[in-house]
Design an enzyme around this catalytic site. Structure first.
Site, PDB file in Angstrom:
ATOM      1  N   ARG A 108       0.887  -1.176   0.000  1.00  0.00           N
ATOM      2  CA  ARG A 108       0.000   0.000   0.000  1.00  0.00           C
ATOM      3  C   ARG A 108       0.910   1.206   0.000  1.00  0.00           C
ATOM      4  O   ARG A 108       1.694   1.399   0.926  1.00  0.00           O
ATOM      5  CB  ARG A 108      -0.921   0.013   1.225  1.00  0.00           C
ATOM      6  CG  ARG A 108      -1.667   1.336   1.338  1.00  0.00           C
ATOM      7  CD  ARG A 108      -2.814   1.297   2.310  1.00  0.00           C
ATOM      8  NE  ARG A 108      -3.925   0.523   1.782  1.00  0.00           N
ATOM      9  CZ  ARG A 108      -5.149   0.552   2.275  1.00  0.00           C
ATOM     10  NH1 ARG A 108      -5.432   1.315   3.321  1.00  0.00           N
ATOM     11  NH2 ARG A 108      -6.100  -0.180   1.748  1.00  0.00           N
ATOM     12  N   HIS A 135      -7.296   1.127  -6.591  1.00  0.00           N
ATOM     13  CA  HIS A 135      -7.472   0.186  -5.470  1.00  0.00           C
ATOM     14  C   HIS A 135      -8.056  -1.101  -6.053  1.00  0.00           C
ATOM     15  O   HIS A 135      -9.211  -1.455  -5.819  1.00  0.00           O
ATOM     16  CB  HIS A 135      -8.403   0.809  -4.424  1.00  0.00           C
ATOM     17  CG  HIS A 135      -8.336   0.139  -3.075  1.00  0.00           C
ATOM     18  ND1 HIS A 135      -7.519  -0.935  -2.806  1.00  0.00           N
ATOM     19  CD2 HIS A 135      -9.018   0.401  -1.916  1.00  0.00           C
ATOM     20  CE1 HIS A 135      -7.687  -1.302  -1.544  1.00  0.00           C
ATOM     21  NE2 HIS A 135      -8.587  -0.507  -0.989  1.00  0.00           N
ATOM     22  N   GLN A 138      -9.707  -4.116  -3.965  1.00  0.00           N
ATOM     23  CA  GLN A 138     -11.008  -3.720  -3.411  1.00  0.00           C
ATOM     24  C   GLN A 138     -12.100  -3.866  -4.470  1.00  0.00           C
ATOM     25  O   GLN A 138     -13.139  -4.484  -4.245  1.00  0.00           O
ATOM     26  CB  GLN A 138     -10.935  -2.251  -2.935  1.00  0.00           C
ATOM     27  CG  GLN A 138     -12.271  -1.680  -2.475  1.00  0.00           C
ATOM     28  CD  GLN A 138     -12.696  -2.236  -1.136  1.00  0.00           C
ATOM     29  OE1 GLN A 138     -11.970  -2.146  -0.164  1.00  0.00           O
ATOM     30  NE2 GLN A 138     -13.895  -2.806  -1.073  1.00  0.00           N
ATOM     31  N   ASP A 227     -17.540   6.384  -1.339  1.00  0.00           N
ATOM     32  CA  ASP A 227     -16.261   6.311  -0.617  1.00  0.00           C
ATOM     33  C   ASP A 227     -16.052   7.687   0.020  1.00  0.00           C
ATOM     34  O   ASP A 227     -16.759   8.652  -0.305  1.00  0.00           O
ATOM     35  CB  ASP A 227     -15.130   5.971  -1.614  1.00  0.00           C
ATOM     36  CG  ASP A 227     -13.774   5.754  -0.946  1.00  0.00           C
ATOM     37  OD1 ASP A 227     -13.737   5.580   0.292  1.00  0.00           O
ATOM     38  OD2 ASP A 227     -12.758   5.778  -1.658  1.00  0.00           O
ATOM     39  N   CYS A 267     -16.470   0.910   0.667  1.00  0.00           N
ATOM     40  CA  CYS A 267     -15.287   0.110   1.020  1.00  0.00           C
ATOM     41  C   CYS A 267     -14.804   0.351   2.444  1.00  0.00           C
ATOM     42  O   CYS A 267     -14.010  -0.436   2.958  1.00  0.00           O
ATOM     43  CB  CYS A 267     -14.163   0.376   0.025  1.00  0.00           C
ATOM     44  SG  CYS A 267     -13.535   2.059   0.068  1.00  0.00           S
ATOM     45  N   ARG A 293     -13.472  -9.610   0.761  1.00  0.00           N
ATOM     46  CA  ARG A 293     -12.095  -9.314   0.352  1.00  0.00           C
ATOM     47  C   ARG A 293     -11.191 -10.505   0.640  1.00  0.00           C
ATOM     48  O   ARG A 293     -10.265 -10.779  -0.111  1.00  0.00           O
ATOM     49  CB  ARG A 293     -11.602  -8.051   1.053  1.00  0.00           C
ATOM     50  CG  ARG A 293     -12.414  -6.866   0.562  1.00  0.00           C
ATOM     51  CD  ARG A 293     -11.748  -5.569   0.688  1.00  0.00           C
ATOM     52  NE  ARG A 293     -10.410  -5.519   0.188  1.00  0.00           N
ATOM     53  CZ  ARG A 293      -9.537  -4.599   0.563  1.00  0.00           C
ATOM     54  NH1 ARG A 293      -9.906  -3.680   1.435  1.00  0.00           N
ATOM     55  NH2 ARG A 293      -8.323  -4.577   0.060  1.00  0.00           N
TER      56      ARG A 293
HETATM   57  N1   CP Z   1     -11.242  -0.597   2.209  1.00  0.00           N
HETATM   58  C1   CP Z   1      -9.952  -0.623   2.612  1.00  0.00           C
HETATM   59  O1   CP Z   1      -9.022  -0.774   1.832  1.00  0.00           O
HETATM   60  O2   CP Z   1      -9.809  -0.489   3.961  1.00  0.00           O
HETATM   61  P1   CP Z   1      -8.439  -0.270   4.736  1.00  0.00           P
HETATM   62  O3   CP Z   1      -7.956   1.120   4.385  1.00  0.00           O
HETATM   63  O4   CP Z   1      -8.808  -0.384   6.179  1.00  0.00           O
HETATM   64  O5   CP Z   1      -7.454  -1.314   4.301  1.00  0.00           O
HETATM   65  N1  NVA Z   2     -10.196   6.442  -1.358  1.00  0.00           N
HETATM   66  C1  NVA Z   2      -9.808   5.997  -0.051  1.00  0.00           C
HETATM   67  C2  NVA Z   2      -9.945   4.516   0.047  1.00  0.00           C
HETATM   68  C3  NVA Z   2      -9.628   3.969   1.397  1.00  0.00           C
HETATM   69  C4  NVA Z   2      -9.730   2.469   1.459  1.00  0.00           C
HETATM   70  C5  NVA Z   2      -8.382   6.441   0.208  1.00  0.00           C
HETATM   71  O1  NVA Z   2      -7.528   6.393  -0.689  1.00  0.00           O
HETATM   72  O2  NVA Z   2      -8.117   6.839   1.339  1.00  0.00           O
END
Ligand code: CP
Ligand code: NVA
Length: 309
Positions: A108, A135, A138, A227, A267, A293
């Protein structure tokens, strides 16, 4: 070995294979305990190294469960404790070390370039666990959830997104091309998807409509996604952005313009973009969405390790 970096770059037939495998595996686990291994333990002895440059609850836990249920294990690295970056070790050297000790790398990151760079030097698969531009794990899992709930291929459904044009929406746009579904996007005028995303969508015959009126966007929707308005490390004037989105909150009034059985998905984590009533209401399937997931990421891991049946 295959990387899993963006949905755009993965053939539609491979994405469909991942979903089909996840469906079979989920069905077979009905009476299993959380850490029971799938029959045959297909990733026995394999180590997934995870690294998070940004916060995560679901991605971290679901990848942990995914690799464990396949018979492997995981270790989570804190980006700020590595030599990479702070200690001046090159990304190429770090990649070599990750490939020496581990069998897969889930990252990440706050930089799309970094994940691309890693993919050049790693000799093990890299999985994008969220980047500024996408993402993919997801959204692939969300396609699975939609088809599970609606009991139909997603190509036969009207999908809607109300919210910010962020990484999750970019992946949903890519998915709309790969899985051939209609996508309505509802967002304020100055928050539409970036030109390069829309150009790609257009060149790939995406069936996308953008509305600056949330009520028009949700009309006839079978599924509404949203989101957070403010994403992780979003460098914007937060007060102004939240104010600009005030007519785009998914609340009971907005849901009344959609179908009666419209499913709401998000999400997580959530913010002001959805009312508590909708988020916890009867049309919301956000907890199943989070659980799935695990199932889909198992099949993503198998795809990356060249073990998808
Ligand atoms: N939806 C998602 O990716 O959650 P986290 O940021 O908690 O991993
Ligand atoms: N769009 C959000 C998704 C989090 C899972 C972010 O990037 O923070």
């Amino acid at each position: 070995m295959k990387h899993f970096i963006t949905l755009k770059d993965i053939p539609a037939s491979d994405l469909r294979k991942i979903i089909t495998d996840a469906k079979k595996r989920k069905q077979k686990r009905k009476n299993y305990n959380t850490l029971d291994e799938d029959k045959g333990s297909p990733l026995k002895g394999k180590l997934l190294i995870q690294m998070f440059e940004k916060a995560s609850s679901r991605t971290r836990l679901s990848f942990y469960l995914a690799i464990k249920q396949l018979g492997g294990g995981t270790i989570t690295l804190r980006a700020n404790e590595l030599h990479l970056g702070k200690g001046g070790e090159s990304l190429a050297d770090t990649a070599k070390i990750l490939s020496t000790y581990g069998d897969g790398f889930m990252l990440r990151t706050d930089s799309d370039e970094k994940i691309e760079e890693f993919s050049k030097y790693l000799t093990i698969p890299v999985i994008n666990g969220l980047s500024p531009s996408s993402h993919p794990t997801q959204v692939l899992s969300d396609i699975f959830t939609v088809e599970e709930i609606k009991k139909k291929p997603i190509s036969k459904l009207n999908i809607c997104w109300v919210g910010d044009s962020n990484n999750v929406l970019n992946s949903l746009i890519a998915a709309s091309v790969k899985f051939s579904f209609k996508l309505n996007i509802g967002c304020p005028k100055n928050y539409e998807p970036k030109k390069f995303v829309l150009d790609w969508a257009k060149n790939n015959k995406a069936k996308i409509n953008i509305y600056n009126d949330a009520k028009k966007a949700v009309k006839n929707a079978d599924v509404i996604f949203s989101d957070k308005v403010i994403s992780l490390n979003d460098k914007v004037n937060k007060t102004k952005k939240i104010r600009d989105f005030k007519n785009f909150q998914i609340n009971s009034k907005l849901m009344s313009f959609a179908k009666k059985n419209t499913t709401f998905l998000h999400c997580l984590p959530r913010g002001t973009e959805v009312s508590n009533e909708v988020f916890l209401g009867k049309n919301s399937e956000v907890w199943l969405q989070a659980l799935n997931r695990v199932h889909v990421q198992k099949s993503i891991l198998l795809y990356c390790f060249g073990k998808l049946r």
